[in-house]
Design a protein around this motif. Structure first.
Motif, PDB file in Angstrom:
ATOM      1  N   GLU A  36       0.827  -1.206   0.000  1.00 42.11           N
ATOM      2  CA  GLU A  36       0.000   0.000   0.000  1.00 42.11           C
ATOM      3  C   GLU A  36       0.858   1.252   0.000  1.00 42.11           C
ATOM      4  OE1 GLU A  36      -4.160  -1.091   2.251  1.00 42.11           O
ATOM      5  OE2 GLU A  36      -2.356  -0.973   3.497  1.00 42.11           O
ATOM      6  N   ALA A  71       2.140   1.845  -3.505  1.00 40.79           N
ATOM      7  CA  ALA A  71       1.084   2.379  -4.364  1.00 40.79           C
ATOM      8  C   ALA A  71       0.787   3.837  -4.028  1.00 40.79           C
ATOM      9  CB  ALA A  71      -0.182   1.531  -4.209  1.00 40.79           C
ATOM     10  N   LEU A  72       0.805   4.152  -2.743  1.00 41.69           N
ATOM     11  CA  LEU A  72       0.516   5.513  -2.305  1.00 41.69           C
ATOM     12  C   LEU A  72       1.574   6.487  -2.821  1.00 41.69           C
ATOM     13  CD1 LEU A  72      -0.706   6.471   1.240  1.00 41.69           C
ATOM     14  CD2 LEU A  72       1.135   7.764   0.184  1.00 41.69           C
ATOM     15  N   ALA A  83       1.351   7.156  -6.573  1.00 41.96           N
ATOM     16  CA  ALA A  83       0.192   7.902  -7.062  1.00 41.96           C
ATOM     17  C   ALA A  83       0.105   9.331  -6.540  1.00 41.96           C
ATOM     18  CB  ALA A  83      -1.091   7.155  -6.693  1.00 41.96           C
ATOM     19  N   LEU A 131      -6.220  11.361  -2.382  1.00 44.70           N
ATOM     20  CA  LEU A 131      -5.301  10.293  -2.774  1.00 44.70           C
ATOM     21  C   LEU A 131      -5.841   8.926  -2.361  1.00 44.70           C
ATOM     22  CD1 LEU A 131      -2.552   9.226  -3.778  1.00 44.70           C
ATOM     23  CD2 LEU A 131      -1.630   9.754  -1.500  1.00 44.70           C
ATOM     24  N   TYR A 184      -8.707   7.957  -4.594  1.00 46.61           N
ATOM     25  CA  TYR A 184      -8.218   7.560  -5.910  1.00 46.61           C
ATOM     26  C   TYR A 184      -7.713   6.117  -5.899  1.00 46.61           C
ATOM     27  CZ  TYR A 184      -5.085   7.313  -9.947  1.00 46.61           C
ATOM     28  OH  TYR A 184      -4.445   6.916 -11.093  1.00 46.61           O
ATOM     29  N   LEU A 185      -7.039   5.730  -4.807  1.00 42.52           N
ATOM     30  CA  LEU A 185      -6.496   4.378  -4.694  1.00 42.52           C
ATOM     31  C   LEU A 185      -7.546   3.368  -4.243  1.00 42.52           C
ATOM     32  CD1 LEU A 185      -3.085   5.210  -2.965  1.00 42.52           C
ATOM     33  CD2 LEU A 185      -3.445   4.540  -5.359  1.00 42.52           C
ATOM     34  N   SER A 205      -8.572   3.126  -1.262  1.00 40.95           N
ATOM     35  CA  SER A 205      -8.104   2.673   0.050  1.00 40.95           C
ATOM     36  C   SER A 205      -9.070   3.118   1.147  1.00 40.95           C
ATOM     37  CB  SER A 205      -6.718   3.251   0.332  1.00 40.95           C
ATOM     38  OG  SER A 205      -6.238   2.842   1.596  1.00 40.95           O
TER      39      SER A 205
END
Length: 416
Positions: free
Chosen positions: A213, A216-217, A220, A326, A329-330, A332
């Motif tokens: 994670e 990915a964070l 992005a 953010l 968008y993910l 999460s």
């Protein structure tokens, strides 16, 4: 309800309560025994009942000339006629208004508080305490009033029109407790804030990011905030610590971040605790992120992370405009930015770092927090969940013939 106390000089029991603006310390000749306490408890219950009904008459319970248990105690406790007690009533000495004493108390204690805590106390006093107790003498406040006040807090609006949380209510009550304890010591009256326990507070929700994670964070996030979150995630700095970080506290030669100040509500302040004043080691990832950031803001020679005007970041603005968009968008789970601190702790533990070193990096006084809060996430990251021991047993026991030491007749035998 009247309190049952013991005179330290004689060991005799007495009742201590307030009524009609007076404080009563009703002395008895009764020894401090379990039986005598029960007798006075029943008498105290009757007094409390009469107070609530508005029919309480001190003279009926405590004649100035003294009384026998055939009158007050005997009727409430069935004590033997031979037991006697004498009582005297004492008025509460004049005490200042709560508003005046609260202001004095804040002024006397401000020197030991951080500026942010001074604001917190001032806010609690003005918003919650003064409207309720402000014009009342501090010595006349009763335990019953305190409990009623706490109940009213549970119905008061908090943030986003929600009611106050148990944590916030406890914070308000702690300030009230401090004021009343100091006043009772100074003006010699019994503090009414006794046997009032704090409300139970649910454990904070710790939701650290996994390493996948995190990758990915960082991939992005907006480029101008990538290094900010890289440093934040891999150092475990608190929000105020990273937002208040200055270049003079970044030591590239020794690869250290010196935590000496913090930023709270846009103002520079001392660190949260003595232990928070610490040196945080830079990993290679953090070192490279800070080197890139130095190319952006190093010439300003002040804040490491700042806006275009060279001013420190507005935490609320960054959270609303960068952090939560953010996560959305993910796809999460929405989490507070503070979870980056929890992420650093769990990643360090998962990597097998020394818990004492991690505690120092985090600014904790001991390793207790690590084992109490974070260690439950380690098995999911490292598979140190008993599976290693299971593999060891399977490997070792596979080489052992468990029947080799048994008598021949016992091989394959059935046990009763």
């Amino acid at each position: 309800m009247p309190n049952i106390r013991v005179r330290p000089d004689t060991g005799k029991l007495f009742l201590d309560f307030r009524h009609g603006g007076k404080r009563y310390r009703e002395q008895t000749s009764m020894e401090d025994t379990k039986e005598n306490r029960k007798k006075l408890e029943r008498l105290a219950a009757r007094i409390q009942r009469d107070m609530q009904l508005g029919t309480f008459d001190p003279g009926a319970y405590f004649p100035k000339a003294g009384f026998s248990t055939r009158s007050a105690i005997a009727s409430a406790t069935s004590a033997p006629p031979s037991t006697t007690a004498t009582f005297t009533a004492a008025a509460i000495p004049p005490t200042p208004l709560f508003a005046d004493f609260a202001q004095q108390w804040q002024a006397e204690n401000a020197v030991q508080w951080r500026r942010s805590y001074q604001r917190t106390v001032a806010d609690i006093v003005s918003v919650h305490l003064l409207p309720h107790f402000g014009q009342q003498e501090v010595g006349s406040i009763s335990r019953e009033q305190i409990l009623i006040f706490r109940s009213s807090l549970a119905k008061a609006p908090g943030r986003k029109k929600e009611t106050l949380s148990p944590r916030r209510i406890n914070a308000v009550m702690n300030i009230l407790r401090g004021i009343l304890f100091e006043a009772s010591d100074r003006y010699q009256f019994t503090c009414p804030f006794y046997n009032i326990k704090p409300l139970k507070v649910a454990k904070s929700d710790v939701q650290p990011f996994t390493l996948d994670e995190v990758k990915a964070l960082l991939a992005a996030v907006r480029e101008d905030y990538r290094d900010y979150y890289t440093v934040r995630i891999f150092t475990g700095l608190r929000t105020g610590e990273i937002d208040g970080l200055k270049w003079k506290y970044v030591d590239f030669s020794r690869r250290l971040i010196l935590i000496r100040e913090t930023l709270v509500a846009g103002e520079e302040d001392e660190t949260k605790t003595i232990e928070s004043n610490r040196d945080v080691q830079m990993s290679q990832v953090v070192l490279e992120a800070l080197q890139r950031q130095f190319a952006r803001t190093g010439t300003l020679k002040n804040w490491v992370f700042c806006n275009r005007q060279g001013q420190p970041l507005d935490h609320n603005n960054v959270t609303k405009r960068v952090w939560y968009p953010l996560l959305r968008y993910l796809g999460s789970t929405p989490r507070r930015p503070y979870q980056t601190r929890h992420t650093a702790a769990t990643l360090w533990l998962a990597a097998g770092e020394n818990p004492e070193w991690i505690a120092r990096q985090m600014g904790h006084t001991s390793t207790e927090m690590l084992f109490k809060v974070y260690s439950r996430y380690v098995p999911n990251l490292t598979r140190r969940d008993g599976s290693a021991f299971e593999r060891l047993l399977i490997t070792a026991m596979a080489r052992v013939d468990v029947t080799q030491n048994l008598p021949a007749a016992a091989h394959g035998a059935q046990y009763d």
